[in-house]
Design a protein around this motif. Sequence first.
Motif, PDB file in Angstrom:
ATOM      1  N   LEU A 199      -8.282  10.418 -62.084  1.00  0.00           N
ATOM      2  CA  LEU A 199      -7.849  11.651 -62.756  1.00  0.00           C
ATOM      3  C   LEU A 199      -7.400  11.299 -64.175  1.00  0.00           C
ATOM      4  N   ALA A 200      -7.818  12.134 -65.161  1.00  0.00           N
ATOM      5  CA  ALA A 200      -7.718  11.647 -66.536  1.00  0.00           C
ATOM      6  C   ALA A 200      -7.610  12.738 -67.600  1.00  0.00           C
ATOM      7  N   PRO A 201      -6.459  13.422 -67.693  1.00  0.00           N
ATOM      8  CA  PRO A 201      -6.276  14.322 -68.848  1.00  0.00           C
ATOM      9  C   PRO A 201      -6.657  13.572 -70.119  1.00  0.00           C
ATOM     10  N   CYS A 202      -7.278  14.275 -71.076  1.00  0.00           N
ATOM     11  CA  CYS A 202      -7.920  13.566 -72.188  1.00  0.00           C
ATOM     12  C   CYS A 202      -6.969  12.689 -72.982  1.00  0.00           C
ATOM     13  N   ARG A 213       2.323  15.261 -65.945  1.00  0.00           N
ATOM     14  CA  ARG A 213       3.202  14.963 -64.801  1.00  0.00           C
ATOM     15  C   ARG A 213       2.540  15.356 -63.474  1.00  0.00           C
ATOM     16  N   ASP A 214       1.985  16.573 -63.432  1.00  0.00           N
ATOM     17  CA  ASP A 214       1.384  17.064 -62.181  1.00  0.00           C
ATOM     18  C   ASP A 214       0.165  16.233 -61.784  1.00  0.00           C
ATOM     19  N   THR A 215      -0.593  15.776 -62.779  1.00  0.00           N
ATOM     20  CA  THR A 215      -1.762  14.938 -62.470  1.00  0.00           C
ATOM     21  C   THR A 215      -1.316  13.623 -61.846  1.00  0.00           C
ATOM     22  N   ALA A 216      -0.232  13.050 -62.373  1.00  0.00           N
ATOM     23  CA  ALA A 216       0.283  11.792 -61.807  1.00  0.00           C
ATOM     24  C   ALA A 216       0.719  12.003 -60.357  1.00  0.00           C
ATOM     25  N   ILE A 217       1.365  13.116 -60.105  1.00  0.00           N
ATOM     26  CA  ILE A 217       1.815  13.409 -58.730  1.00  0.00           C
ATOM     27  C   ILE A 217       0.605  13.571 -57.808  1.00  0.00           C
ATOM     28  N   LEU A 218      -0.403  14.293 -58.290  1.00  0.00           N
ATOM     29  CA  LEU A 218      -1.616  14.512 -57.485  1.00  0.00           C
ATOM     30  C   LEU A 218      -2.336  13.190 -57.211  1.00  0.00           C
ATOM     31  N   ALA A 219      -2.437  12.338 -58.243  1.00  0.00           N
ATOM     32  CA  ALA A 219      -3.132  11.063 -58.072  1.00  0.00           C
ATOM     33  C   ALA A 219      -2.447  10.203 -57.014  1.00  0.00           C
ATOM     34  N   ASP A 221      -0.609  11.299 -54.554  1.00  0.00           N
ATOM     35  CA  ASP A 221      -0.823  11.958 -53.262  1.00  0.00           C
ATOM     36  C   ASP A 221      -2.210  11.621 -52.704  1.00  0.00           C
ATOM     37  N   LYS A 222      -3.206  11.600 -53.586  1.00  0.00           N
ATOM     38  CA  LYS A 222      -4.597  11.348 -53.157  1.00  0.00           C
ATOM     39  C   LYS A 222      -4.956   9.855 -53.175  1.00  0.00           C
ATOM     40  N   LYS A 223      -4.020   9.019 -53.655  1.00  0.00           N
ATOM     41  CA  LYS A 223      -4.266   7.563 -53.759  1.00  0.00           C
ATOM     42  C   LYS A 223      -5.496   7.249 -54.610  1.00  0.00           C
ATOM     43  N   VAL A 224      -5.538   7.887 -55.801  1.00  0.00           N
ATOM     44  CA  VAL A 224      -6.595   7.589 -56.769  1.00  0.00           C
ATOM     45  C   VAL A 224      -5.942   7.139 -58.072  1.00  0.00           C
ATOM     46  N   MET A 225      -6.745   6.611 -59.001  1.00  0.00           N
ATOM     47  CA  MET A 225      -6.186   6.048 -60.220  1.00  0.00           C
ATOM     48  C   MET A 225      -6.063   7.081 -61.343  1.00  0.00           C
ATOM     49  N   LEU A 226      -5.240   6.734 -62.337  1.00  0.00           N
ATOM     50  CA  LEU A 226      -4.973   7.598 -63.493  1.00  0.00           C
ATOM     51  C   LEU A 226      -5.450   6.922 -64.773  1.00  0.00           C
ATOM     52  N   HIS A 227      -6.010   7.733 -65.674  1.00  0.00           N
ATOM     53  CA  HIS A 227      -6.543   7.170 -66.913  1.00  0.00           C
ATOM     54  C   HIS A 227      -6.382   8.177 -68.053  1.00  0.00           C
TER      55      HIS A 227
END
Length: 446
Positions: A199-202, A213-219, A221-227
Amino acid sequence: MPEILIQNARTVLTMDDRRGEFADCDIRIVDGVIAEIGSGLRSDGELVQAAGCVVTPGLVNTHHHLYQTLTRAVPAGQDALLFGWLQTLYPIWARFGPEEMRVSALAGLAELALSGCTLTSDHLYLFPNGARLDDTIAAAQEIGMRFHPTRGAMSIGESLGGLPPDSLVEAEPNILADMVRVVDAFHDPSPGSMVRVGLAPCSPFSVSRELMRDTAILARDKKVMLHTHLAENVEDIAYSEEKFGCRPGQYAEDLGWTGPDVWHAHCVKLDGKEIDLFARSHTGVAHCPCSNCRLGSGIAPVRAMRDAGVKVGLGVDGSASNDSGNLVAEARTAMLLQRVANGADAMSAREALEIATRGGAEVLGRGGECGQIRKGYRADIAVWDVSGIESAGSWDPAALLLAGPTRVKDLFVEGRQIVRDGGLVTIDLPTLVEKQTRLARALAEG
Ligand SMILES: [Zn+2]
């Protein structure tokens, strides 16, 4: 899948924990995995001759915007700084649709494969006219590349004081809903996975604090990476200090954007405290030297990052800011740029190649199975023919970055050969080039 035996490599650079290098070496591949490394191996399977070749782990690309292969060398963007460059290109990108996304991704992936890349991430943050992350995943499956697509996003358009036109931004609830959709549809956490979604807001300047913040929480929860993009140049730092009252490292930490499951592109302007923060939190960096040169952003402190223990991988970045997508050439530039900043002993060819292979795999969370030639690791392998003119007269395999070649002879992903004798096996390249050229011409004509 049949066995494959790569035979008689002049040198194998393993990038394993001992940085082992073997002469006259064979590699046996069984079911997509490296089964054996040594001399005089036997197999009933397919034989691939590697005499006169240097064999390395497949290269790993940790930052790209594949769609931008349709907007290389756009005249008005050629000499602009980052923000002006973006404002030139946004209206062109706004005319993309699913076909542009798929074909441009195929072109970018083909170019990467020919330059030795077996695993790439992609950062797609605009979805005009029905385009979806799905279009790029289909392209990666067609080429046969191991793929970490990231669902990007922009939500602050011109009318809210942002840079992108309103037509290219999305409502934040829709962004989060589509992030959930693509993770559920495509993310495969299993060993040997060919698709992992991130998951990667630009960038901090194109979405709200809440979405970060919400993307970090979602990532989590789903156990995926952030970029995302971070600390790319002086304008970026000034924006952060003015709008958020802090430096980018602080902003990232406050919103949950540090940790072993996070990697940031560029980080050219990280200061000493931020480098310590990244090292402590195991946050990764995608270093994009050509893009940094092209946009005049500066020289990322890669030497200091590596010395502090920060995970660093390489990225070609989008083709509109490079404008090439050749990953082994990128590794050479990474090596040269650290030498410009810190002297000739600042980075060896072997270290740059290590960053381009195991370094990238570690940044993408695949360090336990990709980025090394090692028994039990996935068979992602690049075979470089060093008997040609580019490397004629070389004394050492370091010539791969100091001299050449810049195209692979053979490339294996998960034990499947996708480049053979310098040509792509999985797609017809001339047809792709013709399609890509036709789409670029249509965009240029408006
Ligand atoms: Zn980028």
